[in-house]
Design a protein around this motif. Structure first.
Motif, PDB file in Angstrom:
ATOM      1  N   ASP A 114       0.831  -1.213   0.000  1.00 16.62           N
ATOM      2  CA  ASP A 114       0.000   0.000   0.000  1.00 16.62           C
ATOM      3  C   ASP A 114       0.861   1.258   0.000  1.00 16.62           C
ATOM      4  O   ASP A 114       0.664   2.183   0.800  1.00 16.62           O
ATOM      5  CB  ASP A 114      -0.971  -0.003   1.191  1.00 16.62           C
TER       6      ASP A 114
ATOM      7  N   SER B 223      -4.433   1.062  -7.781  1.00 18.69           N
ATOM      8  CA  SER B 223      -5.112   0.235  -8.770  1.00 18.69           C
ATOM      9  C   SER B 223      -5.980   1.061  -9.717  1.00 18.69           C
ATOM     10  O   SER B 223      -6.375   0.583 -10.782  1.00 18.69           O
ATOM     11  CB  SER B 223      -5.982  -0.816  -8.071  1.00 18.69           C
TER      12      SER B 223
ATOM     13  N   ASP C 261      -3.108  -4.446  -1.623  1.00 15.65           N
ATOM     14  CA  ASP C 261      -4.334  -4.415  -2.411  1.00 15.65           C
ATOM     15  C   ASP C 261      -4.648  -3.025  -2.934  1.00 15.65           C
ATOM     16  O   ASP C 261      -5.266  -2.875  -4.000  1.00 15.65           O
ATOM     17  CB  ASP C 261      -5.515  -4.967  -1.606  1.00 15.65           C
TER      18      ASP C 261
ATOM     19  N   GLU D 169      -8.178  -5.298  -5.587  1.00 16.68           N
ATOM     20  CA  GLU D 169      -8.662  -6.532  -5.004  1.00 16.68           C
ATOM     21  C   GLU D 169      -8.941  -7.546  -6.107  1.00 16.68           C
ATOM     22  O   GLU D 169      -8.777  -7.254  -7.295  1.00 16.68           O
ATOM     23  CB  GLU D 169      -9.903  -6.250  -4.159  1.00 16.68           C
ATOM     24  N   CYS D 170      -9.383  -8.744  -5.726  1.00 11.48           N
ATOM     25  CA  CYS D 170      -9.498  -9.849  -6.684  1.00 11.48           C
ATOM     26  C   CYS D 170     -10.308  -9.491  -7.924  1.00 11.48           C
ATOM     27  O   CYS D 170      -9.929  -9.844  -9.042  1.00 11.48           O
ATOM     28  CB  CYS D 170     -10.107 -11.070  -5.996  1.00 11.48           C
TER      29      CYS D 170
ATOM     30  N   LEU E 293      -8.084  -7.431 -10.213  1.00 12.48           N
ATOM     31  CA  LEU E 293      -6.681  -7.826 -10.345  1.00 12.48           C
ATOM     32  C   LEU E 293      -6.352  -8.080 -11.823  1.00 12.48           C
ATOM     33  O   LEU E 293      -6.943  -8.948 -12.465  1.00 12.48           O
ATOM     34  CB  LEU E 293      -6.417  -9.079  -9.520  1.00 12.48           C
TER      35      LEU E 293
ATOM     36  N   VAL F  30      -2.138 -10.598  -1.969  1.00 12.65           N
ATOM     37  CA  VAL F  30      -3.421 -10.262  -2.592  1.00 12.65           C
ATOM     38  C   VAL F  30      -3.845 -11.398  -3.514  1.00 12.65           C
ATOM     39  O   VAL F  30      -5.011 -11.829  -3.509  1.00 12.65           O
ATOM     40  CB  VAL F  30      -3.317  -8.938  -3.378  1.00 12.65           C
TER      41      VAL F  30
ATOM     42  N   CYS G  94      -7.350 -14.767  -4.098  1.00 10.99           N
ATOM     43  CA  CYS G  94      -8.173 -14.918  -5.300  1.00 10.99           C
ATOM     44  C   CYS G  94      -8.297 -16.385  -5.691  1.00 10.99           C
ATOM     45  O   CYS G  94      -7.428 -17.201  -5.396  1.00 10.99           O
ATOM     46  CB  CYS G  94      -7.571 -14.113  -6.444  1.00 10.99           C
TER      47      CYS G  94
ATOM     48  N   HIS H 187      -9.018  -7.970   6.152  1.00  7.26           N
ATOM     49  CA  HIS H 187      -8.498  -9.038   5.307  1.00  7.26           C
ATOM     50  C   HIS H 187      -7.375  -9.804   6.004  1.00  7.26           C
ATOM     51  O   HIS H 187      -6.440  -9.209   6.535  1.00  7.26           O
ATOM     52  CB  HIS H 187      -7.953  -8.462   3.994  1.00  7.26           C
TER      53      HIS H 187
ATOM     54  N   HIS I 274      -1.396  -4.073   6.631  1.00 10.03           N
ATOM     55  CA  HIS I 274      -2.778  -3.885   6.208  1.00 10.03           C
ATOM     56  C   HIS I 274      -3.726  -3.428   7.312  1.00 10.03           C
ATOM     57  O   HIS I 274      -4.595  -2.590   7.069  1.00 10.03           O
ATOM     58  CB  HIS I 274      -3.331  -5.170   5.577  1.00 10.03           C
TER      59      HIS I 274
END
Length: 407
Positions: free
Chosen positions: A107, A113, A145, A150-151, A154, A190, A194, A300, A323
């Motif tokens: 992070d 992202s 993440d 996130e998934c 991704l 991360v 997934c 998470h 996190h």
């Protein structure tokens, strides 16, 4: 003609203004100094009583997390205040603690992202500026993440590009390196959350490769039979090969997400500088935090089967995760110690902090120090008080000058 004592008011107020400005400079320098305390562990009193005996061959590592940089998108309060002090925190911490290496547990960006490559470049420029004089020293960054999404969001190509921006990361966002005979492995945590994702399979390959290397080093063999079937972390049947290596003999493991805590046997040192008796479970009382761009899930953790898989395959010496934005020191059921590093930014919490880990040359237990930084609320209160005093001094000087002119 004015009395002598009134004629002297103007130079006195000017002198007072100079004193206030000098004090402000001194305050800014002093408030940037971290306050560090060794976190004690049960039955290891001797180690902590003598932690100050630093051997030249010991490896001292500064570990930070959740910088949440905004680059060119930063608001004015960040540009002129928060980012300035974050830079001061880095500079003072490096000057005083003199770490041999820097680890950043994900992070780096508050919303990486969602950024374009040019916007990411401004975040990287800001990050390199923060490192300042430490930029020429070894440093390693793992992905969080917020950096890669996130998934559901991704993207393999995006992860590959972001990973290439930091030293020592492969295309999946994992890394393995050795410094001062200490082995480190960083994983893209991360991706491990997934399902059937290419990045997750790439991370599993890294874990298996490191597990093979660990077994070869331990058993002094040159050939090992590897099961050809893929390991599935999403099913209840985890098909890892049993690793006969003893717990704690593997590498130092670096993750963004904490591992699943199977048992509630966490502890906290009573010497944490703010005097508060924290709990590793405390973050569960606030499922979402107002961080960066809005509410955000801070709960998470890697699922139980992924956690067990990592323990079996890597036998980590110690685990460092992030996190949660809070400091936590936890002993897992197999004796593995996990230290969760707090956020090092006022964008995440009023009292940021970081961790310093010292790896002894004799391969003994790792000494962990929790370092707290100035609270934003305290700094703002100090600035407000100084500003009021300075304005009062200026008003006094102007009033005196007007009186002199009229006379």
């Amino acid at each position: 003609m004015l009395p002598k004592h009134k004629a002297m008011i103007v130079p006195l107020t000017r002198m007072l203004s100079l004193i206030i400005i000098t004090f402000l400079i001194f305050y800014e320098d002093r408030v940037s100094i971290p306050s560090c305390e060794v976190v004690p562990r049960p039955n290891q009193d001797d180690e902590y009583h003598h932690h100050h005996h630093h051997h030249p061959e010991d490896l001292k590592v500064m570990i930070v997390a959740d910088l949440l940089l905004l680059g060119s998108e930063a608001p004015y309060i960040n540009i002129f205040f928060r980012d300035h002090y974050l830079s001061q925190f880095f500079r003072k911490s490096i000057e005083i603690l003199k770490p041999d290496m820097l680890l950043v547990l994900g992070d780096v960006s508050a919303r990486g992202s969602d950024l374009t490559r040019s916007e990411w470049s401004s975040v990287l420029h800001q990050f390199h500026g923060l490192l300042g004089p430490f930029f020429d020293h070894p440093f390693h960054v793992i992905l969080g993440d917020r950096d890669i999404g996130e998934c559901g969001a991704l993207n393999t190509k995006s992860v590959n590009w972001i990973a290439s921006s930091f030293p020592g990361l492969d295309s999946a966002g994992c890394g393995a390196f050795e410094i001062s005979n200490i082995s480190f492995v960083s994983l893209n945590a991360v991706a491990l959350l997934c399902g059937n994702n290419k990045l997750r399979f790439s991370v599993e390959k890294v874990i298996e490769r490191e597990s093979i290397d660990l077994r070869m080093d331990s058993e002094h063999t040159t050939e090992l039979m590897i099961e050809s079937s893929k390991i599935s972390l999403t099913s209840g049947d985890v098909g890892w090969r049993e690793n006969a290596v003893s717990s704690g003999s593997g590498p130092v493991l670096l993750l963004h997400f904490p591992l699943q805590q199977m048992t509630n046997n966490n502890y906290w040192g009573s010497i944490i500088t703010d005097g508060t008796n924290h709990s590793c479970e405390s973050s569960k009382t606030r499922q979402r935090g107002l961080v960066g761009t809005g509410p955000y899930d801070l709960l998470h953790t890697l699922p139980p089967n992924a956690t067990e898989y990592i323990f079996q395959a890597l036998k980590p010496r110690i685990v460092f995760s992030a996190h949660a934005h809070e400091f936590c020191d936890h002993i897992h059921s197999d004796g593995t110690r996990e230290v969760t590093v707090p956020a090092m930014t006022w964008d995440a919490r009023d009292d940021p902090g970081f961790v310093v880990a010292t790896f002894r040359k004799n391969g003994g237990a790792v000494t962990v120090s929790y370092c707290s930084l100035a609270k934003e609320s305290h700094v703002l209160t100090a600035y407000f008080s100084i500003l009021v005093l300075l304005i009062s001094t200026i008003v006094m000087a102007n009033t005196s000058s007007s009186t002199n002119s009229q006379s």
